[in-house]
Design a protein around this motif. Structure first.
Motif, PDB file in Angstrom:
ATOM      1  N   ARG A 175       0.844  -1.195   0.000  1.00 18.70           N
ATOM      2  CA  ARG A 175       0.000   0.000   0.000  1.00 18.70           C
ATOM      3  C   ARG A 175       0.877   1.242   0.000  1.00 18.70           C
ATOM      4  NH1 ARG A 175      -5.321   0.404   1.484  1.00 18.70           N
ATOM      5  NH2 ARG A 175      -6.102   2.522   1.840  1.00 18.70           N
ATOM      6  N   PRO A 176       0.687   2.106  -0.963  1.00 20.74           N
ATOM      7  CA  PRO A 176       1.509   3.316  -1.023  1.00 20.74           C
ATOM      8  C   PRO A 176       1.311   4.188   0.218  1.00 20.74           C
ATOM      9  CG  PRO A 176       0.390   2.969  -3.098  1.00 20.74           C
ATOM     10  CD  PRO A 176      -0.211   2.010  -2.117  1.00 20.74           C
TER      11      PRO A 176
ATOM     12  N   CYS B 112       6.361   6.143  -1.137  1.00 18.72           N
ATOM     13  CA  CYS B 112       6.343   6.821  -2.435  1.00 18.72           C
ATOM     14  C   CYS B 112       7.651   7.562  -2.679  1.00 18.72           C
ATOM     15  CB  CYS B 112       5.162   7.787  -2.506  1.00 18.72           C
ATOM     16  SG  CYS B 112       3.555   6.969  -2.676  1.00 18.72           S
ATOM     17  N   MET B 113       8.172   8.223  -1.651  1.00  8.73           N
ATOM     18  CA  MET B 113       9.438   8.939  -1.823  1.00  8.73           C
ATOM     19  C   MET B 113      10.605   7.972  -1.941  1.00  8.73           C
ATOM     20  SD  MET B 113       9.091  12.322   0.611  1.00  8.73           S
ATOM     21  CE  MET B 113       8.733  11.431   2.120  1.00  8.73           C
ATOM     22  N   LEU B 114      10.540   6.872  -1.196  1.00  8.92           N
ATOM     23  CA  LEU B 114      11.659   5.939  -1.183  1.00  8.92           C
ATOM     24  C   LEU B 114      11.785   5.187  -2.501  1.00  8.92           C
ATOM     25  CD1 LEU B 114      13.936   4.476   0.355  1.00  8.92           C
ATOM     26  CD2 LEU B 114      12.191   2.861   1.187  1.00  8.92           C
TER      27      LEU B 114
ATOM     28  N   PRO C 263       7.565  16.408  -3.792  1.00 11.33           N
ATOM     29  CA  PRO C 263       7.872  14.984  -3.673  1.00 11.33           C
ATOM     30  C   PRO C 263       6.685  14.125  -4.085  1.00 11.33           C
ATOM     31  CG  PRO C 263       7.339  15.888  -1.534  1.00 11.33           C
ATOM     32  CD  PRO C 263       7.347  17.045  -2.492  1.00 11.33           C
ATOM     33  N   PRO C 264       6.939  12.874  -4.411  1.00 16.25           N
ATOM     34  CA  PRO C 264       5.837  11.926  -4.662  1.00 16.25           C
ATOM     35  C   PRO C 264       4.986  11.742  -3.398  1.00 16.25           C
ATOM     36  CG  PRO C 264       7.930  11.063  -5.464  1.00 16.25           C
ATOM     37  CD  PRO C 264       8.263  12.258  -4.639  1.00 16.25           C
ATOM     38  N   PHE C 265       3.710  11.425  -3.613  1.00 16.85           N
ATOM     39  CA  PHE C 265       2.808  11.247  -2.470  1.00 16.85           C
ATOM     40  C   PHE C 265       1.710  10.246  -2.857  1.00 16.85           C
ATOM     41  CE2 PHE C 265       1.357  14.745  -5.075  1.00 16.85           C
ATOM     42  CZ  PHE C 265       0.009  14.488  -5.255  1.00 16.85           C
ATOM     43  N   PRO C 266       1.090   9.615  -1.858  1.00 16.43           N
ATOM     44  CA  PRO C 266      -0.009   8.678  -2.163  1.00 16.43           C
ATOM     45  C   PRO C 266      -1.183   9.415  -2.783  1.00 16.43           C
ATOM     46  CG  PRO C 266       0.767   8.395   0.088  1.00 16.43           C
ATOM     47  CD  PRO C 266       1.389   9.643  -0.413  1.00 16.43           C
ATOM     48  N   TYR C 267      -1.808   8.809  -3.783  1.00 11.66           N
ATOM     49  CA  TYR C 267      -2.858   9.487  -4.534  1.00 11.66           C
ATOM     50  C   TYR C 267      -3.941   8.480  -4.900  1.00 11.66           C
ATOM     51  CZ  TYR C 267      -5.167  11.527  -8.619  1.00 11.66           C
ATOM     52  OH  TYR C 267      -6.093  11.978  -9.522  1.00 11.66           O
ATOM     53  N   LYS C 268      -5.191   8.877  -4.666  1.00 19.24           N
ATOM     54  CA  LYS C 268      -6.321   8.036  -5.040  1.00 19.24           C
ATOM     55  C   LYS C 268      -6.781   8.439  -6.438  1.00 19.24           C
ATOM     56  CE  LYS C 268      -7.999   7.256  -0.325  1.00 19.24           C
ATOM     57  NZ  LYS C 268      -9.127   7.451   0.619  1.00 19.24           N
ATOM     58  N   ASN C 269      -6.531   7.592  -7.368  1.00 23.80           N
ATOM     59  CA  ASN C 269      -6.906   7.857  -8.756  1.00 23.80           C
ATOM     60  C   ASN C 269      -8.345   7.406  -8.969  1.00 23.80           C
ATOM     61  OD1 ASN C 269      -7.217   8.013 -11.523  1.00 23.80           O
ATOM     62  ND2 ASN C 269      -5.145   7.284 -11.972  1.00 23.80           N
TER      63      ASN C 269
END
Length: 855
Positions: free
Chosen positions: A632-633, A638-640, A708-714
């Motif tokens: 699960r993101p 996500c950053m790693l 930075p990258p982050f969790p996102y609900k598409n």
């Protein structure tokens, strides 16, 4: 109309004479005050052709007598006799009465109204212009709305109160037109609202209506249709009929009823009109209809013979008991009947005999011989089991008596002079209870509190129909609590289930109503809700879109949380990729062990052992970093995943690039006078790998710092599920990382390609060329696959690219060396590596081999 003529003239006064003969009352009694009464005892008037050359003949009622209406008239007579025996109400004053038959005719009603105002004396000896007291202080009646309206318009001009027991037309509550009108029957305004609510209560939305083409029917139906519209009820047809209209009109109305799809009919009609309509509908084929009746006919006993009307339901006046009334009705002898034209007609009609031996149209009728027993009669006159309108007449009479009592002064002449000026005001304020326990008062419109009995026509054990009270309606109670059902209702045909009468069946949850073009709103189609929408109740007008993170269930009647999709650890695809990832890392570790164990061997030393170990370390990290893409993101994962991937791959390519440069530099060092190797020794190699890697680290730091990258609900890719993924944050940062890796890989490929013709025994440029070719092909095809792959497969594609390129590097670069070390140890010698070269290339190449071996 009453017309006066000048009968004579003298010096003192002018005498006025009536041109028409007075209409004699059917029942009368003298008293200090005469109460007028008018009832619809007959329903027709003899008509004649008027030639306007002579006075028309006296109006005469015709047709059969309505015994029920005669009972109403006698209820007035009984109430007055009871009041006269009172010691508290109007003590010392005697009330009399004059009761007329209006014949349900406006002309007759108007004539009686003028007679109530003027009296019956044919000559007025006083001045015609001089005002005088009315002949009666108040009037009870009429039984129908249309005659009552005509009377009320005229009587209101003189301030003569009129209290009706049965005229329920809504229009009569307008005090600007009828200031002196009162009634003890509830207004049809309440009945119409009650009928509409009852229809709604039983779920009928598609009905037909019939009405009397009169003031009662038309005004009542207008009120009902308005109330029905507010309740969401649709009317398929609304027909009107009056008993004097041509028979073709009656047949047309009956055919409309037979052909209709509505199974429920509301009938706002008078007794006479319903009689004709039911007779016509009784002819085959009789329609199977659920009748809803108004108070005018719902309790009419003569209609109980129509079995097709079983299950009829409607609002009637509550039944009551009047103590002593039945004995009064039955205390009638032939001698008493002869004193009244109405009672005489009743006696002769009830017993089919003549009190005077009169001859009828059918010949000589037998003479009444005294053997007739009125107690043995079974007709509406003697039926006091369900006194309804009789009680309203009783209440109206008592209301007038209380109003007169309220004006009671010291002397009777004073009463007569000022009575009409005060009785109207007293009627507005009356508030009392009758002897049989009923409250009497009037509101500002002259109406009583509306209380109805819900009457149902049910079969008795002997198979005959009877009136059964199944509930009550009280308009004085709060909205929603007016109804009270006290027993089960029997419907059309004696069924116990409520019949269905709808234009369209109810739309179930998950659909919405779409009105059919050109038809009433109750006729509709059930349209399934659009994708992503629901309706959670029956007959929804609109569907509601689910919130972004919810999706309808299969029935589209509720919103359920969307399933969240990501590459989870228990996913089959994730398990396969994990196995390959661990396998790759294990391979890298095994190669490292082999190389470390044989670190002093020529083939390890000949391939730059320090960079080889660093390359194997970086490949191990490349294999393992793919695991960060599974699960699960989260904010950290996500950053790693992207930064670890970018840095480890740059470290890997930097090592490969260093090995390629070493080969090329060593080759150039074999040229005469070249000292290039001192500028690219082991320190410079380490520094170049560090520098190349540091650039990628800086790119990643800037990326993480800026966006930075982050969790996102598409929520856009799939309508029915959520893709939980890592948003890139900054797309520039992501593609900068990939671009930098691509630049290093392309540079490495070019350099390796240039070094492909160096001696095969000790140089790995050929393998580096092939590995870089695989690397570049994998990542070039990755771009379109990454962009077009849906959901969790986007992550799978990225992991596949990492694993494929990593496997390409470890297999192409290290597999041949491991094969020689493990399976061809005879070739892992300096002599073997250098011997072949010397034979083929000569002494210059031997120097190259020595340089490579040093590295």
């Amino acid at each position: 109309m009453t017309v006066f003529s000048h009968a004579g003239r003298n010096a003192n006064a002018v005498s006025c004479r009536l041109w028409a003969e007075p209409q004699l009352p059917g029942l009368s009694m003298n008293g200090d005050f005469i109460i007028g009464g008018i009832f619809t005892i007959h329903y027709y008037v003899r008509s004649e052709q008027t030639n306007y050359t002579r006075l028309p003949e006296q109006l005469q009622c015709s047709g059969s007598m309505d015994f029920r209406q005669l009972r109403f008239a006698r209820a007035l007579e009984f109430a007055i006799r009871e009041i006269n025996n009172e010691t508290v109400l109007l003590p010392g004053i005697t009330l009399g009465y004059q009761i007329h038959d209006s014949c349900s005719d406006v002309q007759m009603a108007i004539k009686c109204a003028f007679q109530f105002a003027n009296g019956v004396d044919p000559v007025f000896n006083e001045s015609c212009s001089k005002s005088a007291a009315a002949a009666v202080p108040a009037i009870v009646g009429d039984s129908s709305s249309t005659p009552s309206i005509s009377m009320a318009r005229m009587l209101g001009l003189f301030g003569i109160p009129q209290v009706s027991h049965s005229a329920s037309c809504v229009c009569l509550g307008d005090k600007s037109q009828f200031p002196a009108f009162f009634r003890t029957v509830p207004s049809d305004h309440h009945q119409a609202a009650a009928l509409a609510r009852m229809v709604k209560l039983f779920g009928w939305t598609w009905i037909g209506t019939v009405r009397s083409d009169s003031d009662y029917g038309n005004n009542g139906m207008i009120s009902f249709l308005k109330a029905a519209q507010e309740e969401g009820i649709c009317v398929e047809y609304s027909e009107a009929y009056y008993r004097t209209q041509p028979r073709s009109k009656l047949e047309r109305v009956a055919n409309v009823i037979r052909r209709s799809t509505a199974r429920v009919i509301v009938a706002f009609a008078s007794i006479g009109d319903m009689r004709f309509l039911l007779e016509e509908l009784a002819k085959p084929p009789s329609p199977r209809i659920q009748w809803i009746g108004s108070e005018a006919w719902i309790t009419q006993t003569e209609f109980l013979r129509y079995n097709m009307c079983a299950g009829t339901i409607g609002f009637g006046i509550p039944r009551s008991v009047i103590p002593g009334f039945r004995e009064f009705l039955l205390d009638l002898s032939p001698a008493q009947a002869l004193k009244s034209p109405l009672l005489k007609e009743f006696w002769e009609s009830a017993f089919s005999c003549s009190l005077k031996g009169r001859t009828g149209s059918s010949g000589l009728v037998r003479e009444c011989d005294g053997s007739e027993d009125i107690r043995a009669l079974q007709n509406p006159y003697t039926d006091t089991s369900q006194l309804r309108f009789s009680n309203l007449v009783y209440k109206a009479t008592y209301a007038i008596a209380h109003a007169i009592h309220g004006t009671y002064p010291a002397s009777l002449p004073f009463i007569k002079l000022y009575l009409l000026h005060q009785i109207l005001d007293q009627l507005k304020r009356v508030n009392f209870s009758t002897k049989n326990g009923y409250q009497v008062n009037f509101d500002s419109r002259g109406d009583p509190v509306a209380v109805y009995e819900l009457t149902n026509w049910q079969f008795k054990k002997d198979g005959t129909l009877d009136f059964v009270p199944v509930g009550y309606y009280d308009s004085s109670k709060p909205r929603g609590q007016e109804f009270s059902i006290i027993s089960a209702v029997h419907w059309v045909g004696g069924q116990t289930e409520v019949p269905v009468s709808v234009c369209s069946e109810s739309c179930p949850p998950g659909t919405r109503k779409a009105v059919q073009k050109g038809r009433p709103v109750c006729c509709y189609d059930c349209i399934p809700c659009a994708e992503g929408e629901i309706s959670n109740k029956t007959d929804s007008l609109d569907c509601v879109r689910c919130p972004p993170e919810f999706w309808p269930n299969i029935n589209q009647d509720s919103c359920l949380p969307k399933s969240v999709e990501f590459l989870s650890w228990d996913d089959n695809l994730a398990i396969i990729l994990t196995v390959f990832s661990i396998t790759g890392a294990f391979m890298a570790v095994c190669v490292t062990i082999v190389f470390y164990k044989h670190r002093a061997s020529p083939i390890v030393r000949a391939n730059n052992s320090e960079l080889s170990f660093l390359l194997l370390f970086s490949l191990t990290l490349c294999f393992l970093c793919s695991l960060t893409f599974i699960g699960r993101p989260s904010e950290w994962s996500c950053m790693l995943r992207h930064t670890a991937f970018g840095i480890t791959f740059v470290l890997c390519i930097s090592c490969v690039l260093g090995k390629t440069i070493v080969v090329l530099m060593a080759f150039r060092a074999t040229l005469p006078g070249s000292n290039v190797m001192k500028w690219f020794g082991p320190p410079q190699q380490r520094l170049s790998v560090l520098a190349f890697t540091l650039i990628q680290v800086l790119i990643c730091v800037f990326w993480l710092k800026i966006s930075p990258p982050f969790p996102y609900k598409n929520l856009k890719h799939y309508k029915e599920k959520i893709i939980l993924e890592c948003s890139l944050g900054s797309a520039i940062g992501f593609w900068a990382v990939l671009g930098y890796i691509g630049c290093l890989a392309f540079l490495c490929f070019v350099l390796a390609f240039l070094a492909r013709k160096l001696p095969d025994n000790f140089n790995e440029a050929k393998f580096i060329t092939f590995s870089m070719l695989i690397f570049c092909v994998v990542w070039i095809t990755f771009i379109p696959a990454y962009v077009t792959s849906p959901g969790k497969f986007t992550v799978a594609v990225e992991i596949f690219a990492i694993l494929a390129s990593s496997f390409g590097l470890i297999i192409c670069i290290f597999a041949p060396k491991c094969f020689i070390i493990l399976f061809r140890p005879d070739q892992n010698t300096k002599k073997h590596l250098m011997g072949k070269t010397k034979k083929k290339k000569g002494g210059g190449w031997g120097k190259l081999d020595e340089l490579l071996m040093d590295f």
